[in-house]
Structure formats: structure tokens, C-alpha cells
Design an enzyme around this catalytic site. Sequence first.
Site, PDB file in Angstrom:
ATOM      1  N   ASP A 139       0.873  -1.168   0.000  1.00 19.52           N
ATOM      2  CA  ASP A 139       0.000   0.000   0.000  1.00 19.52           C
ATOM      3  C   ASP A 139       0.915   1.223   0.000  1.00 19.52           C
ATOM      4  O   ASP A 139       2.114   1.105   0.302  1.00 19.52           O
ATOM      5  CB  ASP A 139      -0.876  -0.030   1.257  1.00 19.52           C
ATOM      6  CG  ASP A 139      -1.603   1.276   1.493  1.00 19.52           C
ATOM      7  OD1 ASP A 139      -2.346   1.715   0.597  1.00 19.52           O
ATOM      8  OD2 ASP A 139      -1.413   1.870   2.573  1.00 19.52           O
ATOM      9  N   ASP A 195      -0.210   5.089   0.957  1.00 23.24           N
ATOM     10  CA  ASP A 195      -0.469   6.110   1.974  1.00 23.24           C
ATOM     11  C   ASP A 195      -0.427   5.531   3.380  1.00 23.24           C
ATOM     12  O   ASP A 195      -1.187   4.616   3.715  1.00 23.24           O
ATOM     13  CB  ASP A 195      -1.824   6.771   1.713  1.00 23.24           C
ATOM     14  CG  ASP A 195      -1.818   7.569   0.426  1.00 23.24           C
ATOM     15  OD1 ASP A 195      -0.978   8.470   0.300  1.00 23.24           O
ATOM     16  OD2 ASP A 195      -2.637   7.275  -0.465  1.00 23.24           O
TER      17      ASP A 195
END
Length: 240
Positions: A18, A20
Amino acid sequence: MSTTTRKCFHKVTHVIFDNDGTLMDTENMYTDVVQEVLTPYGHTYTYELKMRCMGKLAPVAAELMINEFNLPLTVPEYMAKFEAEVARRISNVALMPGVRELLLHLFEFRVPMAIATSSFRKTFSLKARPHCELMPAFHHIVCGDDPELKAGKPAPDIFLLAASRFKPTPRPECCLVFEDSPAGLQAGLAAGMQVIMIPDPRVPAEATKDATLVLRSMAEFQPELFGLPEFDNISKFTFG
């Protein structure tokens, strides 16, 4: 100190990150951005509400906010305000602790890596600009507006799509996911992958209990637990 919910781990060959809050330290910025959008309407962006938005595709999060506060905005209008604030603040996004070292290490040993982010491509590109020298480490990047993506997190689609673009394509169980959000954790597990979660300290323990491994920082990660090359000496390898 890390905590685990499994006694043993399975060997992996590919890693999917991922972005953020996992690779890049953007979550505090996003909190400020959403609050900036809400302030003219007299509302406060609580962490409880933020948890409901984390990991979601931008239009889904926008609709959630509009409905939560009965905002006099359409989804495109909300997103335009949001994106304008992001563009104004995004130029100095830092990496999370331990990220650069792990990427250097895995890239040096030719471990295939990808990013699977709910951010749209334009927004991701702005965030990635200060770290452009790291982008060649990734075989590919799947964003939230990818035309082949049918559903966002917590559905497994984004991780399955990311895995499918490695050549040759690994089995899901051969992929290791790094995530920070409960929605991302659910997505990775639903994809049949092991998931290392590095949550914000405010995330309740109940929301992390299904993770393969929970860490306070990527700097705590021990690659050899998952059959990846272990750290020995500090790598002299650099990108670029």
C-alpha cells in the site's frame, strides 16, 4: 516490539505495498486536507471517521463524507476541493521509517515488488515526485482509477490485480502485503495473501487482530521470517 497472530509464516516471492501511511507519510496531511474541506461547513473530521475512510477509493470516501455531514456538494465537487488542497500541500511528502532501507534491500536481491494504492494516478504521481528515484524498484503500480479495477478495498481486487501483472504471475499465497488500514488488511486477506500491518497507534487492536504480523514500523521487519533475503550489512546499493 512486534506482535503476531500466527505462530509461523509462509515463504513468499513477491511483495505488494500500500502507499499512503505505509510507504509515504501522507495520512496526517490527508487529515488536514479533509478538515480544510469541512471547516467552512462547521464540521470536524474525527479519527473514528477517518478510520472509516482509510484505504477506500476517493469517490467512495467522498460520498461517505457528504452523507455523514449532509454536505451541499456532489462527489465531483467534494473531490475537486480535496484534490486542490492535496496539490497545495503534497510537495514534501516524506517516506515512512524503514521504507528506503527495505526497498533498497529487496531491489538489490531482485525481489519483485508492486504498489497497490487507492489513490488515483494523478494524485499518486504528485506524491511520488519527491521520491522518483525509488520508483524503478517497483515492477508496476496499480492505482484506484485503474480501468481494470472493479472494486476498491476492502474487496481483494486491487491486490489480485497487482499480483496478476507480475510476469510470471505468482499465486496469491506467494505474495506478501504491507498495509496500514483495516480496509487494506481485509483486502489482502481476502486475496489469499499474508498481510503485515503497520497501523497508526490509534487504530484499535481489534482492527488489527487478523493480520499475519503487526509492526510498529517497517524498520522492524525481518525479511527472513517470510523466506526473503535477510538484512546483514547495510547495503551500498543505490537507485539511479
